[in-house]
Design an enzyme around this catalytic site. Structure first.
Site, PDB file in Angstrom:
ATOM      1  CG  HIS A   1      -6.128  50.009  21.429  1.00 47.28           C
ATOM      2  ND1 HIS A   1      -7.420  50.451  21.449  1.00 47.28           N
ATOM      3  CD2 HIS A   1      -6.166  48.715  21.840  1.00 47.28           C
ATOM      4  CE1 HIS A   1      -8.221  49.476  21.846  1.00 47.28           C
ATOM      5  NE2 HIS A   1      -7.484  48.421  22.088  1.00 47.28           N
TER       6      HIS A   1
ATOM      7  CD  GLU B   1     -11.095  47.765  22.610  1.00 51.08           C
ATOM      8  OE1 GLU B   1     -10.861  48.509  23.573  1.00 51.08           O
ATOM      9  OE2 GLU B   1     -10.232  47.007  22.121  1.00 51.08           O
TER      10      GLU B   1
ATOM     11  CG  HIS C   1     -11.996  42.650  30.026  1.00 43.76           C
ATOM     12  ND1 HIS C   1     -11.249  41.556  29.668  1.00 43.76           N
ATOM     13  CD2 HIS C   1     -11.675  43.615  29.147  1.00 43.76           C
ATOM     14  CE1 HIS C   1     -10.510  41.861  28.623  1.00 43.76           C
ATOM     15  NE2 HIS C   1     -10.740  43.097  28.285  1.00 43.76           N
TER      16      HIS C   1
ATOM     17  CG  HIS D   1      -5.363  41.147  29.782  1.00 41.48           C
ATOM     18  ND1 HIS D   1      -6.022  39.956  29.548  1.00 41.48           N
ATOM     19  CD2 HIS D   1      -6.016  42.092  29.075  1.00 41.48           C
ATOM     20  CE1 HIS D   1      -7.053  40.189  28.748  1.00 41.48           C
ATOM     21  NE2 HIS D   1      -7.073  41.472  28.452  1.00 41.48           N
ATOM     22  CB  ALA D   2      -2.072  42.410  25.264  1.00 41.72           C
TER      23      ALA D   2
ATOM     24  CE1 TYR E   1     -13.005  44.333  25.699  1.00 47.19           C
ATOM     25  CE2 TYR E   1     -11.845  44.636  23.635  1.00 47.19           C
ATOM     26  CZ  TYR E   1     -11.871  44.706  25.002  1.00 47.19           C
ATOM     27  OH  TYR E   1     -10.765  45.159  25.697  1.00 47.19           O
TER      28      TYR E   1
ATOM     29  CG  HIS F   1      -6.908  44.384  19.561  1.00 48.62           C
ATOM     30  ND1 HIS F   1      -8.244  44.345  19.247  1.00 48.62           N
ATOM     31  CD2 HIS F   1      -6.812  45.055  20.731  1.00 48.62           C
ATOM     32  CE1 HIS F   1      -8.924  44.975  20.180  1.00 48.62           C
ATOM     33  NE2 HIS F   1      -8.081  45.406  21.093  1.00 48.62           N
ATOM     34  CD  GLU F   2      -3.409  45.471  22.799  1.00 49.35           C
ATOM     35  OE1 GLU F   2      -4.200  44.584  23.165  1.00 49.35           O
ATOM     36  OE2 GLU F   2      -3.573  46.680  23.089  1.00 49.35           O
TER      37      GLU F   2
HETATM   38  C1  LIG Z   1      -4.511  51.335  29.106  1.00 47.07           C
HETATM   39  C2  LIG Z   1      -5.514  50.374  28.589  1.00 47.07           C
HETATM   40  O1  LIG Z   1      -6.071  49.564  29.299  1.00 47.07           O
HETATM   41  N1  LIG Z   1      -5.799  50.474  27.251  1.00 47.07           N
HETATM   42  C3  LIG Z   1      -6.801  49.611  26.623  1.00 47.07           C
HETATM   43  C4  LIG Z   1      -7.084  50.118  25.220  1.00 47.07           C
HETATM   44  C5  LIG Z   1      -7.777  51.457  25.282  1.00 47.07           C
HETATM   45  O2  LIG Z   1      -8.849  51.498  25.909  1.00 47.07           O
HETATM   46  O3  LIG Z   1      -7.234  52.428  24.714  1.00 47.07           O
HETATM   47  C6  LIG Z   1      -6.224  48.203  26.505  1.00 47.07           C
HETATM   48  O4  LIG Z   1      -5.150  48.062  26.025  1.00 47.07           O
HETATM   49  N2  LIG Z   1      -7.005  47.168  26.926  1.00 47.07           N
HETATM   50  C7  LIG Z   1      -6.491  45.799  26.918  1.00 47.07           C
HETATM   51  C8  LIG Z   1      -7.247  44.873  25.939  1.00 47.07           C
HETATM   52  C9  LIG Z   1      -6.392  43.634  25.665  1.00 47.07           C
HETATM   53  C10 LIG Z   1      -7.062  42.536  24.808  1.00 47.07           C
HETATM   54  C11 LIG Z   1      -8.432  42.154  25.338  1.00 47.07           C
HETATM   55  O5  LIG Z   1      -8.676  42.215  26.525  1.00 47.07           O
HETATM   56  N3  LIG Z   1      -9.327  41.673  24.423  1.00 47.07           N
HETATM   57  C12 LIG Z   1     -10.614  41.136  24.906  1.00 47.07           C
HETATM   58  C13 LIG Z   1     -11.590  40.891  23.734  1.00 47.07           C
HETATM   59  C14 LIG Z   1     -10.944  40.612  22.423  1.00 47.07           C
HETATM   60  C15 LIG Z   1     -10.554  39.310  22.085  1.00 47.07           C
HETATM   61  C16 LIG Z   1      -9.994  39.062  20.838  1.00 47.07           C
HETATM   62  C17 LIG Z   1      -9.808  40.119  19.924  1.00 47.07           C
HETATM   63  O6  LIG Z   1      -9.305  39.890  18.697  1.00 47.07           O
HETATM   64  C18 LIG Z   1     -10.176  41.412  20.277  1.00 47.07           C
HETATM   65  C19 LIG Z   1     -10.731  41.660  21.524  1.00 47.07           C
HETATM   66  C20 LIG Z   1     -10.373  39.803  25.624  1.00 47.07           C
HETATM   67  O7  LIG Z   1      -9.250  39.297  25.524  1.00 47.07           O
HETATM   68  O8  LIG Z   1     -11.314  39.325  26.275  1.00 47.07           O
HETATM   69  C21 LIG Z   1      -6.166  41.290  24.866  1.00 47.07           C
HETATM   70  C22 LIG Z   1      -6.347  40.592  23.538  1.00 47.07           C
HETATM   71  C23 LIG Z   1      -6.792  41.624  22.550  1.00 47.07           C
HETATM   72  C24 LIG Z   1      -7.104  42.885  23.337  1.00 47.07           C
HETATM   73  C25 LIG Z   1      -7.492  45.636  24.639  1.00 47.07           C
HETATM   74  O9  LIG Z   1      -6.532  45.959  23.934  1.00 47.07           O
HETATM   75  O10 LIG Z   1      -8.680  45.894  24.346  1.00 47.07           O
HETATM   76 ZN   LIG Z   2      -8.438  46.714  22.581  1.00 46.37          ZN
END
Ligand SMILES: CC(=O)N[C@@H](CC(=O)O)C(=O)NC[C@H](CC1(C(=O)N[C@@H](Cc2ccc(O)cc2)C(=O)O)CCCC1)C(=O)O
Ligand SMILES: [Zn+2]
Length: 603
Positions: A332, A356, A459, A298-299, A469, A328-329
């Site tokens: 951050h 986000e 999550h 999970h990214a 989100y 997206h990443e």
């Molecule tokens: C150390 C740590 O944990 N760091 C935090 C960041 C921080 O808090 O600094 C972090 O990297 N969280 C991981 C998480 C990953 C992703 C995610 O989970 N997305 C949601 C919802 C969504 C879906 C589509 C979209 O376009 C945008 C969001 C899902 O997939 O359900 C995977 C795909 C995209 C973002 C993230 O980057 O938010």
């Molecule tokens: Zn994110």
């Protein structure tokens, strides 16, 4: 201490072994002792009457200790329950539908690929059910333990429960009402999209599989959790062959690599005058799935607190969906870079939704027909007439509008669990009640309390709050619109050029405006950060509505033309409180010892 904790977590997430799990737990206990001492120091001051707003804000933020308040034995149990769920989620495998002998399918990439591409009703049902069984189905008792300990920690921090502890991040007494208000604004549009997509799915799978006035079966939306529907754009696109923003084929044709995707994303940020990534980013990041190791695919984006080490871990695939995730990443990472010189306590987003929204706001510009032509991923001759516009907006709506009810229930369900209004006896059926009520989708197979479907989503397994989100998907359109106006790409009083075609690539003024807000970190209440970019001090769905306006008009007319009823009948919850006795339970019945003469030693 922050660096050492992040390194230990990174080691476990990038190489899931018992030893790395042990080291991560050990470090979290060391960090907890350190934090407890710091907390005693902070709270020894009578800081509430302080008059210096900045000093008072720092004390306020530092006065909440979090789960480290738990005694060590309970903190160990708390960490172990979350680590166990994240390990189950990240290593779960299922057997293939087509060749049952292959039981090595991982969520990333094999299962995700199947859910995105298969158009076989039964194959999708198999993959959906197996994943839910092998992930969430194995977590229920860990989650029950987690809820109990998490609430204990929240109460030790003077919060009523974990939900209240999470909501402090938004610094607003009306936050839940504000979210409900935004949902009521967006819901009519969601219902129209839901009706249209259901009609198109019925055309493909047949009336018996997708009945007219019922919720949509949850496994047909191109995504394991039905949270974004962009992967079924081919089934629902209004004007086939006109145009599509899915430039995956072109990316493959041009030999794109994950590295190139990251370099292109970074270049978009620096083209606006935003900060480049340091060398440590490229040497420390993992941007492709490691072979021969179990890792959390999970990214994620990481800030190692030393002002130099920032990384992304992503099992990147060369496709348009992952190209958006890269942005997206990188959003951050840009936030981390912008606030790296602030005191540690302020190195957070203005609120979690801001963190986000950064990458997604820029991705809205990257995905425009105009930008894709500019970077050579779309042919210059690709039309941009009305039909192409409807195609584009619908494809975007499949990801951006479908997402809202999902994001809402991800925390609605947990708020209900944390505040005790839902006990573990009703975990799963409450989940499906919300899934039907808000998303209008239904489990493809009958569920019961033997299952634990919420755990099938990262999550929930990894205990990451989710309403961030929902906030992001509203405010990213406010940011995008403001940056477009700043870049002279859109004039709200004379929308000669529609908002959704705006591309602020290379615009330094827009970059300066965004960068200035990011550099604030969490040093000021988030309405001030919001005002720095948009001039408003609140979340507002109007930018979102303005962006999709042409589509909303089209959808309403189309649903009338199709005679498609809007909404759905509850039709009886597909979830049985007590499983039928013969149900194939996830936990196979205990093997009973053969009854017979005692055979020597203990049996
Ligand atoms: C150390 C740590 O944990 N760091 C935090 C960041 C921080 O808090 O600094 C972090 O990297 N969280 C991981 C998480 C990953 C992703 C995610 O989970 N997305 C949601 C919802 C969504 C879906 C589509 C979209 O376009 C945008 C969001 C899902 O997939 O359900 C995977 C795909 C995209 C973002 C993230 O980057 O938010
Ligand atoms: Zn994110």
């Amino acid at each position: 201490m922050c660096y050492k904790s992040n390194i230990a977590e990174w080691q476990f997430a990038s190489d899931i072994t018992d030893e790395n799990e042990r080291l991560k737990l050990e470090q979290s206990l060391v960090a907890a002792r350190f934090e407890k001492e710091a907390w005693k120091n902070i709270t020894s001051f009578n800081w509430q009457p302080f008059t210096d707003p900045d000093l008072k804000r720092k004390f306020k933020l530092l006065s909440v200790l979090g789960p480290s308040a738990l005694p060590e034995d309970k903190l160990t149990q708390y960490r172990k329950s979350i680590d166990a769920m994240e390990k189950i989620y990240s290593t779960a495998k299922i057997c293939s539908f087509a060749n049952p002998g292959d039981c090595g399918m991982n969520l990333d990439p094999e299962i995700t690929e199947k859910m995105s591409k298969s158009r076989n009703f039964d194959e999708l049902k198999h993959v959906w059910q197996q994943w839910h069984e092998q992930s969430g189905g194995k977590m229920r008792h860990h989650y029950e333990k987690f809820v109990q300990l998490s609430n204990e920690a929240a109460q030790m921090n003077n919060f009523s429960d974990t939900g209240a502890y999470w909501l402090r991040n938004y610094e607003s007494d009306t936050f839940k009402e504000d979210i409900e208000g935004l949902w009521q604004t967006i819901k009519p549009f969601y219902l129209q999209l839901h009706a249209y997509v259901r009609a198109k799915l019925r055309a493909h799978y047949g009336e018996d599989k997708v009945p007219k006035d019922q919720p949509i079966p949850a496994h047909l939306l191109g995504n394991m959790w039905a949270q974004s529907w962009g992967n079924i754009d081919d089934l629902v696109t209004p004007y086939p062959g006109k145009s599509s923003i899915d430039v995956t084929p072109e990316m493959l044709k041009q030999g794109y690599t994950p590295k190139k995707m990251f370099e292109m994303s970074e270049e978009f940020f620096t083209s606006m005058g935003l900060l480049p990534t340091p060398p440590e980013f490229w040497s420390g990041s993992i941007i492709e799935k490691l072979v021969g190791k179990e890792m959390v695919c999970h990214a994620s984006a990481w800030d190692f607190c030393n002002g130099k080490d920032f990384r992304i871990k992503q099992c990147t695939k060369v496709n348009m969906e992952d190209f958006i995730v890269v942005h997206h990443e990188m959003g951050h990472i840009q936030y981390f870079l912008q606030y790296k010189n602030l005191p540690l306590v302020y190195r957070e987003g203005a609120n979690s939704g801001f963190h986000e929204a950064v990458g997604d706001s820029l991705a809205l510009s990257v995905q425009t027909t105009k930008h894709l032509k500019e970077i050579g991923l779309l042919d210059k001759s690709t039309p941009t007439d009305h039909e192409a516009t409807i195609n584009y907006l619908l494809a975007t709506a499949l990801d951006k509008i479908a997402f809202f009810p999902f994001a809402y229930i991800m925390d609605k369900w947990r708020w209900d669990v944390f505040d005790g209004s839902v006990t573990s006896a009703d975990y799963n059926c409450h989940w499906w009640k919300l899934r039907e009520e808000y998303q209008g989708i239904r489990s493809p197979v009958t569920r019961s309390e033997v299952d634990f479907d919420p755990g099938a989503k990262y999550h929930i397994a990894a205990n990451v709050e989710y309403i961030r989100y929902f906030v992001s998907f509203v405010i990213q359109f406010q940011f995008y619109k403001s940056l477009c106006v700043t870049a002279g790409q859109y004039d709200p009083h004379n929308p000669s050029q529609p908002l959704h075609e705006c591309d602020f690539y290379r615009n330094k003024e827009a970059g300066a405006k965004l960068g200035a807000m990011l550099a604030m970190g969490s040093s000021r209440p988030w309405p001030e950060a919001m005002r720095a970019v948009t001039g408003q001090d609140r979340m507002d769905a109007n930018a979102f509505r303005e962006y999709f306006k042409p589509l909303e008009v089209w959808l309403i007319a189309k649903n009338k033309e199709l005679g498609e009823p809007v909404g759905w009948n509850s039709g009886g919850l597909n979830c049985q409180k007590n499983p039928p006795p013969t149900s194939t339970t996830q936990h196979p019945p205990p093997v009973t010892q053969p009854v017979g003469p005692k055979s020597g030693g203990p049996t």
